[in-house]
Each structure stands twice: as structure tokens, then as C-alpha cells.
Design an enzyme around this catalytic site. Structure first.
Site, PDB file in Angstrom:
ATOM      1  N   GLU A   1       0.817  -1.209   0.000  1.00 31.18           N
ATOM      2  CA  GLU A   1       0.000   0.000   0.000  1.00 31.18           C
ATOM      3  C   GLU A   1       0.852   1.261   0.000  1.00 31.18           C
ATOM      4  OE1 GLU A   1      -2.952   0.126  -0.719  1.00 31.18           O
ATOM      5  OE2 GLU A   1      -3.632  -1.929  -0.418  1.00 31.18           O
TER       6      GLU A   1
ATOM      7  N   TYR B   1      -6.484   6.656   3.701  1.00 30.42           N
ATOM      8  CA  TYR B   1      -6.608   5.557   2.743  1.00 30.42           C
ATOM      9  C   TYR B   1      -5.828   4.326   3.199  1.00 30.42           C
ATOM     10  CZ  TYR B   1      -5.479   2.281  -0.760  1.00 30.42           C
ATOM     11  OH  TYR B   1      -5.295   1.085  -1.369  1.00 30.42           O
TER      12      TYR B   1
ATOM     13  N   ASP C   1      -9.487   5.580  -2.361  1.00 34.73           N
ATOM     14  CA  ASP C   1      -8.386   6.135  -3.147  1.00 34.73           C
ATOM     15  C   ASP C   1      -8.958   6.825  -4.383  1.00 34.73           C
ATOM     16  OD1 ASP C   1      -9.269   4.013  -4.637  1.00 34.73           O
ATOM     17  OD2 ASP C   1      -7.276   3.457  -5.331  1.00 34.73           O
TER      18      ASP C   1
END
Length: 368
Positions: free
Chosen positions: A50, A133, A151
DNA sequence: AAGTCGGGGGT
DNA sequence: ACCCCAGACTT
């Protein structure tokens, strides 16, 4: 409280959308890309993916991800890695503060006596480099916690589903979309739901004029598709133009080494190594003075070609200058690096790629 | 809320 | 050329 969050989306409109999750999940189950971080979604592996994926495309991340996980297979290994090694592993990915913050977070975990990430949204959100996020993504994918992960893909998908013309660049609007995503989230499988939304945005509900509505599993629910104007969404306010900077880049080669300089610890490309460069396109007199200042007044010089590199908010228009001094004097913040050093030790940003090929040829050539 | 921070691929 | 990307942090 009279903020816009309550007026932006009518609850009934969100409710009407809710049944879209079944076809979405079915589509995701059949069409999910096989990505390295989906094989074994441990908290550490999901976290690394991520962070790398922030503002970075999947295809660009995959090779970096494999190499990074092989070099630093767990959180304690990340916590104790030398910074130069981190930057070398991140070289070319951009946004280098990401890897520094990731290590800070790893060190905070280790310092607290842990060996792995905390399993709550709030504790994740409190770590450096983990924003709304990423906290949502790691919490939902690695820990199964029912929180949204919104996102750019999800903003676009929701803007089209709801035919919402608000400016998604505004933090206020983004928060409203996070509320909507939370309301739509499937609590039984939050990780798959969040990934399905992103996967849809990345492969079907494409940005600009490219949405493939004919292939969309949830087009029956999409207000924009019904109106036939999906490409018009989402609305974004125009961004300000880039600043253009003229720079002179020195390729200084002697004794099979090149002069590199370490950049300042803050600002653009902080802490990275660079080919020494100065603002402006320098005259012959000015370049001579610069080389004299580096203790190489005798250096023979030759003009190299032009180079261009585009950052998010700056554009460098570079003119190269080859300099061939007779020796390798010490230079402030500088090192003389050979080909092996360049390959293994010093992280050089992509901005200098226009001169990299020539540089490697020079380092290998006799008499240099 | 606006600015900073990389780099690359698609159109 | 312009867009935008599995954004976060600072001011």
C-alpha cells in the site's frame, strides 16, 4: 452542525445503490488480477504494497515489491535497515519520504516492543506515512476490519455511480465520499469489497474518456452510465501549471569514477545522490569558475546534450557539461563513485537518466 | 485549503 | 501536451 456532508448525498440514494455489491464482488472474484501482495496478505506485506502503491501504478510497483520483500522480509528487518539501503531499494519509485516514514513506523513498533503492525484503524492511522486511505486498506485487507479505503479509483467509481459533480480534490468532498463508502461497505468481507472497488476503477471504470461501461458489472446501478456521460466524471478543479527551471548538470569523470553529490536532507529528492548541478544554463566562464571551486581548474570540458525531466510541480530543462579533470580531489558533500558503487550503493534519481547511459560508457572507457 | 513531494504510462 | 495514478504531510 450544518456542514455539507449531510446534504451532499441523500441517504436514499446510497440505499438504492447498496445491491450493487453482490455483482461487484462476483465480478471481482472472477477478474481479480493475481498480484504478489494478494498471495499472502499478511499485515507487513499488505502495508509495504500500500505504501508503494500511493500515487503509483500497479505495474510500476510489482518489480520493486518483489525485490523489497526479498531484501527486507519482515518489519524488524525494515526497522534496522540502513537508510542508504532503503533509498537504493526505492530508487526510481519516487516520493522517497514514503520509505523513510515506513521505516519510522517500523521503528516505532519495535520500540514499543512489537514485531508487527497494530490491528486497529486508529493505531495504524497514528503511524508515520499511514493516512486515511492506507489505514483503511491495511485494516480491511490484512485484519478484516470493516472500514472503507477510498483512493482515486474509488472516488471516480462513486462519482460516476452517484453522478456527483462536486470537486473531488476538496477534502470536504473526499470526506463525504468516505462516508458513502462506509455506508456501502460489505462488513462480512471489507478487504474484498474495498479491493473490488479499486479493481473496478483500475481496469474498467477508467479515468478521462476511457471508461469501459459495456464491460462494467454494475452499470445498471450507475447514474452516469444511464445518462451516457460517465467520461465527464469526476469533476476536478484545474491544477496550477508547473514551474520551469533551467539547470546545468555536470558529468565529472576521472579515474573510472564520477563525482556524485548528496542532496540536502529536506525538500526535493531529499538525501538522494545526484550529478552535481546548478540553477541556470551556465556560460563557459561560469562553469570554469565552478570547476575551479571544486579544485579542478585544469579540467577539459565539453558540452553534452539537453535533458528534460518532469516532476509533479517542477520541470527541469537541463544542459549537460562533461568535465575531465586529471585527478579526483575531495569535494564538499561529494563522492567519487565507480560503476559498482553506482549499481549497488548510491541511489540516483531518475531525473539524471538523460546522462546515465553516457556516464556508464565513460566509466568503462580506458583513459577515464 | 493549498503547496510539496517522483516518476511513468496512457491518450 | 495533459491526465492521473491503491496519498500523506506540511504550512
Amino acid at each position: 452542525m450544518n456542514d455539507r456532508r449531510k446534504s451532499l448525498f441523500v441517504p436514499e440514494k446510497i440505499d438504492a445503490l447498496r445491491p450493487f455489491s453482490a455483482p461487484l464482488l462476483a465480478w471481482y472474484g472472477a477478474n481479480a488480477r493475481r498480484l504478489p501482495w494478494r498471495v499472502l496478505p499478511t499485515p507487513y506485506r499488505v502495508w509495504v504494497s500500500e505504501i508503494m502503491l500511493q500515487q503509483t501504478r500497479v505495474e510500476a510497483v510489482v518489480p520493486y515489491y518483489e525485490r523489497f520483500l526479498a531484501a527486507l522480509p519482515d518489519l524488524p528487518a525494515l526497522a534496522r535497515a540502513p537508510e542508504d539501503r532503503l533509498l537504493k531499494l526505492w530508487e526510481g519509485l519516487g516520493y522517497y519520504s514514503r520509505v523513510r516514514n515506513m521505516q519510522k513506523a517500523a521503528q516505532a513498533v519495535v520500540l514499543a516492543g512489537g514485531t508487527n503492525l497494530p490491528g486497529s484503524y486508529e493505531a495504524l492511522r497514528a503511524l508515520p506515512g499511514i493516512g486515511p486511505y492506507t489505514a483503511g486498506a491495511v485494516a480491511s485487507i490484512a485484519f478484516g476490519i470493516p472500514v472503507p479505503a477510498v483512493d482515486g479509483n474509488v472516488l471516480r467509481v462513486l462519482a460516476r455511480l452517484l453522478a456527483c459533480r462536486e470537486d473531488i480534490a476538496l477534502p470536504q468532498v473526499k470526506r463525504a465520499f468516505e462516508q458513502a463508502a462506509a455506508a456501502l461497505l460489505l462488513r462480512e468481507c471489507p478487504g474484498d469489497f474495498n479491493q473490488a472497488m479499486m479493481e473496478l476503477g483500475a481496469t474498467v471504470c477508467l479515468p478521462n474518456a476511457a471508461p469501459r461501461c459495456a464491460d462494467c458489472p454494475v452499470r445498471a446501478f450507475c447514474a452516469a452510465a444511464r445518462a451516457g456521460n460517465a467520461p465527464d466524471y469526476p469533476y476536478k478543479s484545474p491544477k496550477k501549471p508547473r514551474v520551469v527551471e533551467e539547470r546545468t548538470v555536470f558529468v565529472v569523470v576521472a579515474e573510472h569514477t564520477v563525482l556524485l553529490r548528496r542532496r540536502a536532507g529536506k525538500g526535493l529528492l531529499a538525501g538522494m545522490w545526484e550529478l552535481p548541478n546548478l540553477a541556470g544554463w551556465l556560460s563557459a566562464e561560469e562553469t570554469g569558475a565552478v570547476l575551479a571551486g571544486w579544485g579542478m581548474p585544469e579540467a577539459e570540458t565539453r558540452a553534452l546534450g539537453d535533458g528534460k525531466h518532469i516532476f509533479s510541480h517542477i520541470e527541469w530543462r537541463m544542459k549537460g557539461l562533461l568535465a575531465l579533470p586529471h585527478a579526483c580531489p575531495p569535494v564538499e558533500d561529494g563522492v567519487w563513485a565507480n560503476a559498482a558503487d553506482l549499481a549497488e550503493r548510491y541511489a540516483l534519481p531518475s531525473a539524471f537518466r538523460p546522462y546515465a547511459r553516457l556516464l556508464l560508457e565513460l566509466l568503462a572507457r580506458d583513459g577515464m
